[in-house]
Design a protein around this motif. Structure first.
Motif, PDB file in Angstrom:
ATOM      1  N   TYR A 175       0.810  -0.983  -0.702  1.00 15.55           N
ATOM      2  CA  TYR A 175      -0.033  -0.085  -0.173  1.00 15.55           C
ATOM      3  C   TYR A 175       0.650   1.529  -0.082  1.00 15.55           C
ATOM      4  CZ  TYR A 175      -3.160  -3.120   0.886  1.00 15.55           C
ATOM      5  OH  TYR A 175      -4.444  -4.493   1.007  1.00 15.55           O
ATOM      6  N   LEU A 183      -3.985   6.645   2.721  1.00 13.51           N
ATOM      7  CA  LEU A 183      -3.673   6.182   1.880  1.00 13.51           C
ATOM      8  C   LEU A 183      -3.964   6.499   0.307  1.00 13.51           C
ATOM      9  CD1 LEU A 183      -3.788   3.239   1.262  1.00 13.51           C
ATOM     10  CD2 LEU A 183      -6.620   3.129   1.879  1.00 13.51           C
ATOM     11  N   TYR A 211     -10.905   0.081  -1.239  1.00 11.08           N
ATOM     12  CA  TYR A 211     -10.690   0.028   0.802  1.00 11.08           C
ATOM     13  C   TYR A 211     -11.994  -0.416   1.873  1.00 11.08           C
ATOM     14  CZ  TYR A 211     -11.909   5.256   0.014  1.00 11.08           C
ATOM     15  OH  TYR A 211     -12.275   5.925  -0.416  1.00 11.08           O
ATOM     16  N   PRO A 234      -7.542  -2.643   1.879  1.00 11.32           N
ATOM     17  CA  PRO A 234      -7.196  -1.808   3.983  1.00 11.32           C
ATOM     18  C   PRO A 234      -7.795  -1.305   4.306  1.00 11.32           C
ATOM     19  CG  PRO A 234      -6.809  -1.478   1.166  1.00 11.32           C
ATOM     20  CD  PRO A 234      -7.547  -2.339   0.425  1.00 11.32           C
ATOM     21  N   LEU A 242      -4.416   5.356   6.291  1.00  6.98           N
ATOM     22  CA  LEU A 242      -3.895   3.315   6.106  1.00  6.98           C
ATOM     23  C   LEU A 242      -3.748   2.966   7.897  1.00  6.98           C
ATOM     24  CD1 LEU A 242      -3.700   0.774   5.157  1.00  6.98           C
ATOM     25  CD2 LEU A 242      -1.711   1.062   4.206  1.00  6.98           C
ATOM     26  N   ARG A 245      -5.542  -4.166   7.623  1.00  7.07           N
ATOM     27  CA  ARG A 245      -5.650  -4.802   6.224  1.00  7.07           C
ATOM     28  C   ARG A 245      -6.492  -6.045   6.625  1.00  7.07           C
ATOM     29  NH1 ARG A 245      -1.336  -9.111   4.568  1.00  7.07           N
ATOM     30  NH2 ARG A 245      -0.349 -10.046   6.557  1.00  7.07           N
TER      31      ARG A 245
END
Length: 450
Positions: A175, A183, A211, A234, A242, A245
């Motif tokens: 990522y 992110l 996501y 994610p 972020l 995950r």
């Protein structure tokens, strides 16, 4: 090759080695097994034998076993281990699995175990995960992942990835984030390997990335990952930073648990129970719907009493009452099951009115075909064409009404935020039994003219 279902002989052999304290033979036998197989063995052993295995094997092996054993067995084993011993198991687990296990402990026990964790960063991440609802994306996610900064060049990126990968069991995706950890996208391993080491990551990363938010429901996460065939996804917070995950193994557990819950609801069981639970727990789970069935039976009996005069003159109507009730229940369950499945898979299209019209047409066609067969059978068998017509006509109407009810109820429940799986069980069967019998005798009364 190890069989999917372990043999009773193998389980007995493990128990014998424990009883005779043959640790070397026991270790040799268990080391060859996958941790899921060891968990299956432990589920079949008594508490002392299970605890013996946990204290014999190293934590690197038993930590994974702990995530696979039955919930009740794990609870008993944890009570038999000290806070330090539990912490040793937790230190070997990914943060999501560690948080799941710690969440099962009492508040006092949680603090004791967390304080014994050697990796303080690991402990901090576990505490953070414990803040989230277990049925949310935050409750499912793990903190272990590989991320790179968009401002790094490829060479720096590779160096940092090597460090991060040591803490990650399996690297599904890379990522890309900015300086604020927001992110930005994902990085293709192929692009990373085929690009100059001086190239900046911002010039090669893929901005499109699926996501979920930390507060999204677990079922919604499962739908997204299933729709796009994702192995991992994610998780971001409200600022799109972020934070973790979710991997496919956790989603498989969510799907299985949801399917088990829906199956129990469809069978008329209102709580999450297992075959090994106590009689009292099983009774509490089953009794409410059994009581509803009892009320439905009383209601059906009361309806039949209102048509006692007609039944006494035309006994043939009484003998076909179970058939009408059964057909109403079956059609209702079929209709509701299709709707519930469509809602679960998120593939229902069109308005409720269109869905009801389609189901009514389908029920009409099925009802006419079955009614013709029934009319022929009753006419030949009883040689009473008027009664045969009354029973057959009633069957058509009953099937149409049952189909409409079976379609409408789960759609209505879903709109109200209630699990529609409840509509595929005794709820539909009981309601359709009552409506079916009422319609049956009313139609029969109109046709026979009594």
């Amino acid at each position: 090759m190890i069989p999917f279902k372990l043999s009773d002989e193998l389980i007995a052999q493990v128990a014998q080695h424990i009883e005779q304290k043959k640790d070397s033979l026991l270790l040799e036998l268990l080391e060859e097994l996958h941790y899921a197989d060891i968990a299956e063995i432990i589920d079949e052993l008594n508490l002392n034998e299970a605890t013996y295995i946990f204290k014999l094997l190293d934590s690197e092996k038993t930590s994974d076993v702990l995530t696979e054993v039955d919930d009740d067995v794990r609870e008993k084993i944890l009570k038999n281990l000290s806070a330090k011993e539990i912490a040793e198991e937790i230190d070997e687990l990914d943060t999501d699995d560690a948080a799941d296990i710690i969440s099962e402990l009492s508040d006092k026990r949680k603090q004791e175990v967390i304080s014994e964790l050697e990796d303080r960063e690991h402990a901090k991440e576990i505490v953070e995960l414990l803040r989230y609802d277990e049925d949310s994306a935050g409750g499912l996610m793990a903190k272990e992942l590989v991320k790179v900064n968009e401002n790094w060049n490829v060479l720096t990126c590779v160096k940092e990835m090597r460090k991060q990968a040591e803490e990650v069991t399996r690297v599904h995706s890379i990522y890309v984030v900015d300086d604020e950890d927001i992110l930005k996208g994902r990085l293709s391993l192929k692009d990373l390997l085929t690009t100059s080491t001086r190239t900046n990551i911002k010039d090669v990363y893929i901005p499109k990335v699926d996501y979920v938010n930390v507060d999204d429901k677990a079922e919604d996460v499962a739908k997204v990952m299933s729709k796009y065939d994702l192995e991992a996804i994610p998780v971001v917070d409200e600022m799109k930073r972020l934070v973790g995950r979710i991997t496919i193994d956790d989603i498989v557990d969510v799907i299985r648990e949801e399917a088990e819950k829906d199956y129990q609801l469809a069978a008329g069981i209102t709580q999450d129970v297992e075959a090994d639970d106590s009689i009292w727990e099983l009774t509490r789970a089953r009794l409410p719907w059994l009581f509803l069935g009892l009320l439905g039976g009383i209601g059906a009996a009361a309806i039949m009493e209102g048509f006692e005069g007609m039944i006494s003159k035309h006994a043939i109507l009484f003998f076909f009452t179970p058939l009408i009730a059964a057909m109403a229940g079956n059609v209702g369950v079929q209709s509701s099951a299709i709707i519930v499945q469509g809602l679960a898979n998120d593939d229902l299209k069109g308005s409720i009115n269109n869905r009801l019209i389609k189901e009514m047409l389908l029920a009409t066609l099925n009802g006419i075909i079955l009614a013709i067969i029934l009319f022929v059978v009753v006419s030949i068998w009883k040689e009473n064409y008027l009664s045969a017509l009354a029973i057959s006509a009633s069957l058509v109407i009953v099937i149409i009404v049952a189909g409409i009810i079976g379609t409408f109820i789960p759609l209505f429940l879903d709109k109200r935020g209630i699990d529609p799986a409840i509509a595929t069980g005794p709820f539909i069967t009981t309601s359709n039994d009552i409506f079916g019998i009422l319609i049956y005798f009313m139609i029969a009364k109109l046709i026979i003219g009594i």
